[in-house]
Motif scaffolding. Structure first.
Motif, PDB file in Angstrom:
ATOM      1  N   ILE A 129      -7.585  24.691 -16.130  1.00 27.06           N
ATOM      2  CA  ILE A 129      -7.069  26.012 -16.482  1.00 27.06           C
ATOM      3  C   ILE A 129      -7.727  27.044 -15.567  1.00 27.06           C
ATOM      4  O   ILE A 129      -8.958  27.032 -15.393  1.00 27.06           O
ATOM      5  N   LEU A 130      -6.929  27.937 -15.003  1.00 24.11           N
ATOM      6  CA  LEU A 130      -7.471  29.052 -14.233  1.00 24.11           C
ATOM      7  C   LEU A 130      -7.929  30.119 -15.220  1.00 24.11           C
ATOM      8  O   LEU A 130      -7.126  30.689 -15.951  1.00 24.11           O
ATOM      9  N   VAL A 131      -9.231  30.385 -15.248  1.00 20.16           N
ATOM     10  CA  VAL A 131      -9.791  31.348 -16.199  1.00 20.16           C
ATOM     11  C   VAL A 131      -9.583  32.769 -15.706  1.00 20.16           C
ATOM     12  O   VAL A 131      -9.218  33.668 -16.476  1.00 20.16           O
ATOM     13  N   THR A 132      -9.835  33.016 -14.435  1.00 18.62           N
ATOM     14  CA  THR A 132      -9.767  34.359 -13.871  1.00 18.62           C
ATOM     15  C   THR A 132      -8.339  34.719 -13.457  1.00 18.62           C
ATOM     16  O   THR A 132      -7.465  33.865 -13.357  1.00 18.62           O
ATOM     17  N   ARG A 133      -8.140  35.999 -13.224  1.00 17.59           N
ATOM     18  CA  ARG A 133      -6.870  36.492 -12.692  1.00 17.59           C
ATOM     19  C   ARG A 133      -7.134  37.129 -11.332  1.00 17.59           C
ATOM     20  O   ARG A 133      -8.001  37.991 -11.202  1.00 17.59           O
ATOM     21  N   ASP A 134      -6.385  36.690 -10.312  1.00 15.75           N
ATOM     22  CA  ASP A 134      -6.540  37.268  -8.973  1.00 15.75           C
ATOM     23  C   ASP A 134      -6.186  38.750  -8.985  1.00 15.75           C
ATOM     24  O   ASP A 134      -5.171  39.147  -9.572  1.00 15.75           O
ATOM     25  N   HIS A 135      -6.995  39.542  -8.318  1.00 21.35           N
ATOM     26  CA  HIS A 135      -6.647  40.942  -8.058  1.00 21.35           C
ATOM     27  C   HIS A 135      -6.008  40.975  -6.665  1.00 21.35           C
ATOM     28  O   HIS A 135      -6.677  41.226  -5.668  1.00 21.35           O
ATOM     29  N   SER A 136      -4.724  40.656  -6.631  1.00 21.78           N
ATOM     30  CA  SER A 136      -4.034  40.538  -5.347  1.00 21.78           C
ATOM     31  C   SER A 136      -2.599  41.019  -5.457  1.00 21.78           C
ATOM     32  O   SER A 136      -2.024  41.084  -6.558  1.00 21.78           O
ATOM     33  N   LEU A 137      -2.020  41.327  -4.293  1.00 22.99           N
ATOM     34  CA  LEU A 137      -0.636  41.789  -4.251  1.00 22.99           C
ATOM     35  C   LEU A 137       0.312  40.733  -4.795  1.00 22.99           C
ATOM     36  O   LEU A 137       1.191  41.034  -5.607  1.00 22.99           O
ATOM     37  N   VAL A 138       0.138  39.475  -4.384  1.00 25.35           N
ATOM     38  CA  VAL A 138       1.082  38.439  -4.812  1.00 25.35           C
ATOM     39  C   VAL A 138       0.947  38.144  -6.301  1.00 25.35           C
ATOM     40  O   VAL A 138       1.938  37.832  -6.970  1.00 25.35           O
ATOM     41  N   GLU A 139      -0.260  38.248  -6.847  1.00 23.72           N
ATOM     42  CA  GLU A 139      -0.430  38.037  -8.292  1.00 23.72           C
ATOM     43  C   GLU A 139       0.321  39.105  -9.075  1.00 23.72           C
ATOM     44  O   GLU A 139       0.953  38.813 -10.107  1.00 23.72           O
ATOM     45  N   ASP A 140       0.275  40.345  -8.590  1.00 27.11           N
ATOM     46  CA  ASP A 140       1.045  41.416  -9.234  1.00 27.11           C
ATOM     47  C   ASP A 140       2.542  41.112  -9.178  1.00 27.11           C
ATOM     48  O   ASP A 140       3.268  41.338 -10.152  1.00 27.11           O
ATOM     49  N   LEU A 141       3.002  40.584  -8.041  1.00 28.74           N
ATOM     50  CA  LEU A 141       4.430  40.247  -7.897  1.00 28.74           C
ATOM     51  C   LEU A 141       4.824  39.093  -8.820  1.00 28.74           C
ATOM     52  O   LEU A 141       5.904  39.084  -9.400  1.00 28.74           O
ATOM     53  N   VAL A 142       3.917  38.118  -8.981  1.00 32.00           N
ATOM     54  CA  VAL A 142       4.184  37.005  -9.901  1.00 32.00           C
ATOM     55  C   VAL A 142       4.297  37.516 -11.328  1.00 32.00           C
ATOM     56  O   VAL A 142       5.205  37.133 -12.074  1.00 32.00           O
ATOM     57  N   THR A 154       2.485  30.419  -0.609  1.00 31.87           N
ATOM     58  CA  THR A 154       2.796  30.473   0.822  1.00 31.87           C
ATOM     59  C   THR A 154       3.263  31.863   1.276  1.00 31.87           C
ATOM     60  O   THR A 154       3.751  32.018   2.386  1.00 31.87           O
ATOM     61  N   HIS A 155       3.114  32.855   0.423  1.00 29.86           N
ATOM     62  CA  HIS A 155       3.561  34.205   0.765  1.00 29.86           C
ATOM     63  C   HIS A 155       2.735  34.754   1.930  1.00 29.86           C
ATOM     64  O   HIS A 155       1.521  34.565   1.994  1.00 29.86           O
ATOM     65  N   PRO A 156       3.390  35.435   2.906  1.00 33.56           N
ATOM     66  CA  PRO A 156       2.647  35.937   4.079  1.00 33.56           C
ATOM     67  C   PRO A 156       1.565  36.958   3.740  1.00 33.56           C
ATOM     68  O   PRO A 156       0.648  37.181   4.531  1.00 33.56           O
ATOM     69  N   HIS A 157       1.665  37.592   2.560  1.00 33.38           N
ATOM     70  CA  HIS A 157       0.670  38.594   2.167  1.00 33.38           C
ATOM     71  C   HIS A 157      -0.249  38.086   1.059  1.00 33.38           C
ATOM     72  O   HIS A 157      -0.838  38.884   0.321  1.00 33.38           O
ATOM     73  N   LYS A 158      -0.390  36.764   0.956  1.00 34.85           N
ATOM     74  CA  LYS A 158      -1.172  36.196  -0.154  1.00 34.85           C
ATOM     75  C   LYS A 158      -2.648  36.580  -0.082  1.00 34.85           C
ATOM     76  O   LYS A 158      -3.352  36.505  -1.087  1.00 34.85           O
ATOM     77  N   ASN A 159      -3.127  36.992   1.100  1.00 36.82           N
ATOM     78  CA  ASN A 159      -4.550  37.320   1.240  1.00 36.82           C
ATOM     79  C   ASN A 159      -4.864  38.802   1.020  1.00 36.82           C
ATOM     80  O   ASN A 159      -6.016  39.208   1.153  1.00 36.82           O
TER      81      ASN A 159
END
Length: 239
Positions: A129-142, A154-159
């Motif tokens: 289980i992933l406990v944390t939540r990424d603070h990232s652009l793609v996570e917001d889009l998901v 594989t999103h070009p802006h995943k970083n």
């Protein structure tokens, strides 16, 4: 409790801008953190190293006996303030920052602090289980339903991250609590691992791959075999 860790510059980068620390405390608990620095020239390396060193120094200062969340939160806040100040006053460090994922794990529970996209997974024989939540652009889009989880990988802006230590004067990290039972594991890692090794592979290596003490190296070896385009860091905590 036990803890192991490894960090490597990977197969492409000339410098390792990741940093980590891990220690078993006298009372048997484990404190560990992983940081992934960013910034031009050496600045990313400066930020991640500063974060790890200042966090650990502050955490182990005499008299730090308050609630767990306050103790690790305070340590992270001090690191954040010093990195932010250095980025303003040192021209070579302008714009530097670092992710941070930190854990204080005890017999029954772990408290996890997260800023950026370095991660903490909870792993046992029942799954991962992933406990944390990424603070990232793609996570917001998901979360908005504009990307699937697979597309995000594989999103070009995943970083592109939306939070980092040193980016703002006040830290806005998230805090999580995770129950622990005997035989449970926590895996902390930078995105250099999670971008190239999937969760099922992590689960297999932790539970079935072999000796616990070699697990982080096995995960690193998988990343290296796939070209490891980024620095790779993994820390494994066992209850």
């Amino acid at each position: 409790m036990q803890v192991w860790g490894v960090t490597d510059r990977g197969a492409v980068r000339q410098q390792n801008q990741d940093a980590y620390a891990a220690r078993v405390l006298e009372d048997g608990r484990v404190i560990a953190l992983v940081c992934d620095g960013m910034g031009g020239a050496r600045a990313g390396n400066v930020a991640s190293t500063m974060a790890v060193e200042r966090f650990m120094e502050e955490f182990f200062k005499p008299g730090q006996d308050g609630p767990v969340e306050e103790r690790i939160g305070h340590a992270a806040s001090v690191a954040n303030q010093e990195i932010f100040a250095r980025s303003i006053h040192d021209e070579a460090c302008t714009g530097m920052g670092t992710t941070l994922v930190a854990v204080l794990a005890g017999e029954r529970e772990a408290v996890i602090l997260n800023e950026g996209d370095s991660r903490c997974y909870h792993i046992n024989a029942e799954g991962i289980i992933l406990v944390t939540r990424d603070h990232s652009l793609v996570e917001d889009l998901v979360e908005r339903g504009e990307l699937t989880r697979e597309q995000a990988r594989t999103h070009p802006h995943k970083n592109l991250i939306t939070r980092a230590l040193g980016a703002e004067p006040v830290l806005m990290a998230d805090c999580f609590r995770q129950a622990l039972e005997e035989g449970d594991y926590l895996l902390l890692c930078s995105d250099g691992l999670s971008n190239v090794v999937n969760e099922q592979e992590m689960l297999y290596e932790v539970i079935h791959g072999g000796e616990d003490g070699q697990c982080c190296q096995r995960l690193l070896d998988i990343a290296l075999s796939r070209g490891a385009p980024d620095n790779v860091t993994a820390v494994l905590v066992k209850r």
